[in-house]
Design a protein around this motif. Structure first.
Motif, mmCIF file in Angstrom:
data_model
loop_
_atom_site.group_PDB
_atom_site.id
_atom_site.type_symbol
_atom_site.label_atom_id
_atom_site.label_comp_id
_atom_site.label_asym_id
_atom_site.label_seq_id
_atom_site.Cartn_x
_atom_site.Cartn_y
_atom_site.Cartn_z
ATOM 1 N N GLU A 17 -9.968 5.583 -15.976
ATOM 2 C CA GLU A 17 -9.432 4.916 -17.157
ATOM 3 C C GLU A 17 -7.911 4.951 -17.109
ATOM 4 N N LYS A 18 -7.324 3.787 -17.315
ATOM 5 C CA LYS A 18 -5.872 3.666 -17.388
ATOM 6 C C LYS A 18 -5.550 3.038 -18.735
ATOM 7 N N GLU A 19 -4.278 2.763 -18.980
ATOM 8 C CA GLU A 19 -3.878 2.231 -20.285
ATOM 9 C C GLU A 19 -4.537 0.898 -20.617
ATOM 10 N N VAL A 20 -5.011 0.160 -19.608
ATOM 11 C CA VAL A 20 -5.645 -1.144 -19.840
ATOM 12 C C VAL A 20 -7.152 -1.028 -20.062
ATOM 13 N N GLY A 21 -7.695 0.186 -19.949
ATOM 14 C CA GLY A 21 -9.137 0.410 -20.079
ATOM 15 C C GLY A 21 -9.698 0.917 -18.762
ATOM 16 N N PHE A 22 -11.020 0.849 -18.656
ATOM 17 C CA PHE A 22 -11.661 1.295 -17.422
ATOM 18 C C PHE A 22 -11.432 0.256 -16.335
ATOM 19 N N PHE A 32 0.849 -1.188 0.000
ATOM 20 C CA PHE A 32 0.000 0.000 0.000
ATOM 21 C C PHE A 32 0.878 1.228 0.000
ATOM 22 N N GLN A 33 0.268 2.302 -0.476
ATOM 23 C CA GLN A 33 0.928 3.604 -0.491
ATOM 24 C C GLN A 33 -0.091 4.649 -0.045
ATOM 25 N N ARG A 34 0.398 5.807 0.298
ATOM 26 C CA ARG A 34 -0.483 6.911 0.690
ATOM 27 C C ARG A 34 -1.240 7.386 -0.551
ATOM 28 N N TYR A 35 -2.560 7.503 -0.427
ATOM 29 C CA TYR A 35 -3.401 8.064 -1.482
ATOM 30 C C TYR A 35 -3.701 9.524 -1.157
ATOM 31 N N ASP A 36 -4.124 9.759 0.094
ATOM 32 C CA ASP A 36 -4.253 11.107 0.638
ATOM 33 C C ASP A 36 -4.109 10.979 2.158
ATOM 34 N N ALA A 37 -4.287 12.059 2.892
ATOM 35 C CA ALA A 37 -3.996 12.053 4.328
ATOM 36 C C ALA A 37 -4.750 10.966 5.093
ATOM 37 N N GLY A 38 -5.959 10.635 4.700
ATOM 38 C CA GLY A 38 -6.745 9.641 5.419
ATOM 39 C C GLY A 38 -6.927 8.332 4.679
ATOM 40 N N THR A 39 -6.318 8.205 3.492
ATOM 41 C CA THR A 39 -6.574 7.058 2.626
ATOM 42 C C THR A 39 -5.283 6.387 2.182
ATOM 43 N N ALA A 40 -5.264 5.063 2.304
ATOM 44 C CA ALA A 40 -4.178 4.254 1.748
ATOM 45 C C ALA A 40 -4.690 3.600 0.469
ATOM 46 N N GLU A 41 -3.806 3.404 -0.491
ATOM 47 C CA GLU A 41 -4.157 2.726 -1.738
ATOM 48 C C GLU A 41 -3.439 1.386 -1.787
ATOM 49 N N LEU A 42 -4.211 0.305 -1.922
ATOM 50 C CA LEU A 42 -3.627 -1.020 -2.046
ATOM 51 C C LEU A 42 -3.123 -1.228 -3.459
ATOM 52 N N LYS A 43 -1.984 -1.913 -3.551
ATOM 53 C CA LYS A 43 -1.357 -2.204 -4.834
ATOM 54 C C LYS A 43 -0.741 -3.593 -4.754
ATOM 55 N N ARG A 44 -0.523 -4.198 -5.913
ATOM 56 C CA ARG A 44 0.308 -5.400 -6.048
ATOM 57 C C ARG A 44 -0.144 -6.592 -5.210
ATOM 58 N N ILE A 45 -1.444 -6.754 -5.058
ATOM 59 C CA ILE A 45 -1.946 -7.927 -4.341
ATOM 60 C C ILE A 45 -1.683 -9.132 -5.245
ATOM 61 N N TRP A 46 -0.995 -10.129 -4.708
ATOM 62 C CA TRP A 46 -0.546 -11.239 -5.541
ATOM 63 C C TRP A 46 -0.510 -12.527 -4.743
ATOM 64 N N PHE A 83 -8.460 2.584 -0.605
ATOM 65 C CA PHE A 83 -8.875 2.699 -1.999
ATOM 66 C C PHE A 83 -8.027 1.726 -2.799
ATOM 67 N N LEU A 84 -8.603 1.167 -3.853
ATOM 68 C CA LEU A 84 -7.840 0.323 -4.763
ATOM 69 C C LEU A 84 -8.532 0.282 -6.109
ATOM 70 N N THR A 85 -7.773 -0.091 -7.122
ATOM 71 C CA THR A 85 -8.351 -0.381 -8.424
ATOM 72 C C THR A 85 -7.808 -1.728 -8.870
ATOM 73 N N THR A 86 -8.610 -2.425 -9.648
ATOM 74 C CA THR A 86 -8.155 -3.661 -10.261
ATOM 75 C C THR A 86 -8.568 -3.632 -11.725
ATOM 76 N N GLY A 87 -7.815 -4.318 -12.539
ATOM 77 C CA GLY A 87 -8.002 -4.248 -13.984
ATOM 78 C C GLY A 87 -9.264 -4.925 -14.494
ATOM 79 N N PRO A 88 -9.651 -4.573 -15.709
ATOM 80 C CA PRO A 88 -10.883 -5.114 -16.292
ATOM 81 C C PRO A 88 -10.806 -6.606 -16.627
ATOM 82 N N ARG A 89 -9.619 -7.174 -16.631
ATOM 83 C CA ARG A 89 -9.464 -8.602 -16.950
ATOM 84 C C ARG A 89 -9.064 -9.409 -15.707
#
Length: 167
Positions: free
Chosen positions: A145-150, A73-87, A118-124
């Motif tokens: 929208e990111k390079e992989v689509g919405f 996870f990384q800081r998204y804003d002062a009260g929010t962490a963003e999850l990444k790289r769940i594997w 907060f987190l996002t995951t890809g359309p596939r």
């Protein structure tokens, strides 16, 4: 037979993080079409300090000496962490490791004082969408929208905020 499971908090360039990044590169390449090398370079292009204390973390799960899962996870804003790289390693899926990683990350996020995730995951990645819904993450409008689509954005409130949010 019992399994010895250990969680390590590591830096992005720690050798224990290498299997996570290598297999994520293969996974994303297979699903979204860029080369493994391009995806791996993109993963390493994130500033390592984004996933380091005090605002972030990168953890790996080791079972009987083998790296089997992880996330960050990384800081998204002062009260929010963003999850990444769940594997989870392809050879260790369907064993509850992704849920375990989420629990570990959520605990760390709460310790750091964040109240929202907060987190996002890809359309596939339908299995990721299912996991997040099953673990209390609330789907948000798909207007990112990111390079992989919405992508599929989610949020979850933790700590005292979680009790104030109607179910």
């Amino acid at each position: 037979m019992s399994v010895t499971r250990t969680v390590f908090h590591v830096g992005q360039h720690d050798p224990l993080a290498a299997p996570l990044l290598a297999e994520l590169a293969i996974e994303y390449s297979t699903r979204y079409g860029r080369t493994v090398g391009e995806v791996h370079a993109g993963l390493l292009a994130y500033p390592a300090q984004d996933f380091a204390p005090p605002y972030g973390d990168l953890l790996v799960v080791v079972e009987d000496g083998e790296v089997v899962a992880g996330g960050a996870f990384q800081r998204y804003d002062a009260g929010t962490a963003e999850l990444k790289r769940i594997w989870t390693s392809a050879e260790h899926r369907r064993k509850g490791l992704a849920r375990f990683v989420l629990e570990q990350l959520e605990a760390e996020v709460a310790k750091r004082g964040y109240r929202r995730i907060f987190l996002t995951t890809g359309p596939r990645q339908p299995e990721a969408v299912a996991l997040y819904k099953a673990t209390g993450y609330i789907p948000l409008p798909q207007d990112v929208e990111k390079e992989v689509g919405f992508v599929h954005p989610f949020e979850k409130f933790i700590g005292s905020e979680a009790e104030a949010v109607p179910a």
